[in-house]
Enzyme design. Structure first.
Site, short mmCIF file in Angstrom:
data_model
loop_
_atom_site.label_atom_id
_atom_site.label_comp_id
_atom_site.label_asym_id
_atom_site.label_seq_id
_atom_site.Cartn_x
_atom_site.Cartn_y
_atom_site.Cartn_z
N ASP A 10 33.44 -91.88 65.49
CA ASP A 10 33.61 -90.92 66.58
C ASP A 10 34.97 -91.13 67.25
O ASP A 10 35.47 -92.26 67.32
CB ASP A 10 32.47 -91.11 67.59
CG ASP A 10 32.33 -89.91 68.49
OD1 ASP A 10 33.01 -88.89 68.26
OD2 ASP A 10 31.52 -89.98 69.45
N ARG A 26 40.10 -87.27 70.25
CA ARG A 26 40.66 -87.98 71.41
C ARG A 26 41.80 -88.90 70.96
O ARG A 26 42.81 -89.04 71.64
CB ARG A 26 39.57 -88.79 72.12
CG ARG A 26 38.71 -87.93 73.04
CD ARG A 26 37.49 -88.68 73.51
NE ARG A 26 36.48 -88.76 72.46
CZ ARG A 26 35.40 -89.53 72.54
NH1 ARG A 26 35.19 -90.30 73.58
NH2 ARG A 26 34.52 -89.53 71.56
N HIS A 46 41.33 -85.92 62.42
CA HIS A 46 40.35 -85.94 61.32
C HIS A 46 40.99 -86.47 60.04
O HIS A 46 40.35 -87.17 59.26
CB HIS A 46 39.77 -84.55 61.07
CG HIS A 46 38.94 -84.05 62.23
ND1 HIS A 46 38.02 -84.85 62.87
CD2 HIS A 46 38.89 -82.84 62.85
CE1 HIS A 46 37.44 -84.15 63.83
NE2 HIS A 46 37.96 -82.94 63.85
N ASN A 84 27.89 -80.40 64.51
CA ASN A 84 29.36 -80.28 64.39
C ASN A 84 29.69 -79.05 63.55
O ASN A 84 30.57 -78.25 63.90
CB ASN A 84 29.98 -81.48 63.67
CG ASN A 84 29.95 -82.78 64.45
OD1 ASN A 84 29.94 -83.85 63.86
ND2 ASN A 84 29.93 -82.70 65.77
N ARG A 109 31.31 -76.18 65.94
CA ARG A 109 32.76 -76.28 66.14
C ARG A 109 33.47 -75.06 65.56
O ARG A 109 32.92 -74.36 64.71
CB ARG A 109 33.28 -77.55 65.51
CG ARG A 109 32.76 -78.76 66.27
CD ARG A 109 33.56 -79.97 66.00
NE ARG A 109 32.97 -81.11 66.68
CZ ARG A 109 33.49 -82.32 66.70
NH1 ARG A 109 34.62 -82.55 66.07
NH2 ARG A 109 32.91 -83.28 67.37
N ARG A 127 29.07 -97.72 66.35
CA ARG A 127 29.58 -96.44 66.83
C ARG A 127 30.86 -96.67 67.61
O ARG A 127 30.90 -97.50 68.52
CB ARG A 127 28.54 -95.75 67.73
CG ARG A 127 29.07 -94.40 68.21
CD ARG A 127 28.03 -93.54 68.87
NE ARG A 127 28.61 -92.22 69.10
CZ ARG A 127 27.94 -91.10 69.19
NH1 ARG A 127 26.63 -91.11 69.05
NH2 ARG A 127 28.54 -89.95 69.40
N ARG A 180 25.19 -93.58 72.48
CA ARG A 180 23.99 -92.87 72.07
C ARG A 180 23.95 -92.76 70.55
O ARG A 180 24.96 -92.97 69.89
CB ARG A 180 23.91 -91.48 72.71
CG ARG A 180 25.13 -90.67 72.55
CD ARG A 180 25.03 -89.30 73.19
NE ARG A 180 26.14 -88.52 72.68
CZ ARG A 180 27.38 -88.61 73.13
NH1 ARG A 180 27.66 -89.38 74.16
NH2 ARG A 180 28.34 -87.92 72.57
N MET A 181 22.77 -92.43 70.03
CA MET A 181 22.60 -92.36 68.58
C MET A 181 22.77 -90.94 68.05
O MET A 181 23.00 -90.75 66.85
CB MET A 181 21.22 -92.89 68.18
CG MET A 181 21.12 -94.41 68.21
SD MET A 181 22.13 -95.17 66.92
CE MET A 181 21.06 -95.00 65.50
C1 IPE Z 1 34.51 -87.61 65.01
O1 IPE Z 1 35.51 -87.29 65.89
C2 IPE Z 1 34.53 -86.76 63.76
C3 IPE Z 1 33.54 -85.65 63.76
C4 IPE Z 1 32.52 -85.58 64.55
C5 IPE Z 1 33.73 -84.56 62.82
P1 IPE Z 1 35.35 -86.11 66.92
O2 IPE Z 1 35.80 -84.84 66.30
O3 IPE Z 1 33.94 -86.11 67.49
O4 IPE Z 1 36.39 -86.52 68.04
P2 IPE Z 1 36.13 -86.64 69.61
O5 IPE Z 1 34.87 -87.45 69.79
O6 IPE Z 1 36.01 -85.24 70.12
O7 IPE Z 1 37.35 -87.36 70.11
MG MG Z 2 32.93 -86.95 69.06
#
Ligand code: IPE
Ligand code: MG
Length: 255
Positions: free
Chosen positions: A30, A34, A48, A79, A83, A203, A209-210
């Site tokens: 995760d 950010r 990513h 996701n 997204r 994590r 959290r899970m």
């Molecule tokens: C984790 O990073 C990768 C995926 C869930 C695809 P995030 O995309 O959740 O990045 P943050 O948590 O918003 O920074």
């Molecule tokens: Mg995330």
């Protein structure tokens, strides 16, 4: 590389000698976006890209530490559903070009896939299935499961459906099926049956959290939360998590 980092890595490795070790590590990667924002990158999708490449390194560290069963959560069902499509498309491209390709080249792993593959574009589902096939017969390889389009609740629902379908095919009475139902029946019908449950879930990014990950499998797992964003997670952070795990599990000399 900072020479102190090398020294610290070696010291941590020594400290792990003789400690119990997880057979199966599950990782919630995760914090990609950010991490990208903090690095001043305008396009958070680059987070990513670094995140996907980082998984390759993580697998090398796991193999070096002797952990040969890893489950990596690439994307949840939510996701993919929620997204924006440009981000999801990019994630899927990375899955095809970085993850699936890497596993085909890296002979240390047999690939498994958990998740709702019907949520993925056809080309991604196909690339993953082909990589699963290409790696299936690798002798002595470890087991890498990619969780993608994954939801723990949906996986349990799929398992229950599997149990009921099997019973229907055998012409069994539903009352008998309900009376005889065991944990093993559910485990046998998970998306990737036959793996040990994860001993340790890690994590990143400070989220405590899970989030519907490995609902069935992780009921007894130790959990390590790490504040770093996924692309910034280092080998020493893995080794520290292994040390915490090992010390917790080591037989105590106290009465
Ligand atoms: C984790 O990073 C990768 C995926 C869930 C695809 P995030 O995309 O959740 O990045 P943050 O948590 O918003 O920074
Ligand atoms: Mg995330």
């Amino acid at each position: 590389m900072n020479p102190l980092y090398g020294l610290y890595t070696r010291r941590l490795r020594r400290q792990l000698t003789g400690l119990p070790q997880p057979r199966h590590i599950a990782i919630v990667m995760d914090g990609n976006r950010r991490w990208a924002r903090r690095a001043g990158l305008d396009d958070v999708r680059l987070g990513h890209r670094f995140g996907a490449q980082h998984l390759e390194q993580f697998l090398t560290w796991c193999a070096a530490a002797g952990v040969n069963c890893v489950t990596a959560w690439v994307a949840s069902a939510d996701n993919i559903r929620r997204r924006d499509s440009a981000e999801v498309d990019y994630l899927m491209q990375l899955t095809e070009t970085v993850l699936a390709d890497h596993v085909r080249r890296d002979h240390r792993w047999r690939l498994h896939v958990a998740g709702q593959l019907d949520l993925l574009p056809d080309s991604t589902a196909r690339a993953l299935k082909e990589a699963v096939e290409a790696t299936r017969d690798r002798v002595g390889a470890g087991d890498l499961t990619i969780a993608i389009g994954y939801s723990g609740r949906l996986e349990v629902l799929d398992a229950i459906r599997g149990v009921l379908d099997e019973a229907a095919e055998a012409g069994r009475d539903l009352t008998d099926v309900a009376a005889d139902l065991t944990e093993d029946d559910i485990s046998r019908h998970l998306h990737v049956p036959g793996l040990p449950d994860p001993d340790l879930v890690i994590r990143t990014s400070g989220e405590l959290r899970m989030s519907d990950f490995l609902l069935w499998q992780a009921t007894r797992s130790d959990i390590e939360f790490c504040d770093l964003y996924w692309p910034a997670f280092r080998e020493v952070d893995l080794l520290r998590a292994l040390r915490t795990y090992g010390r917790r599990k080591a037989p105590t000399t106290q009465p």
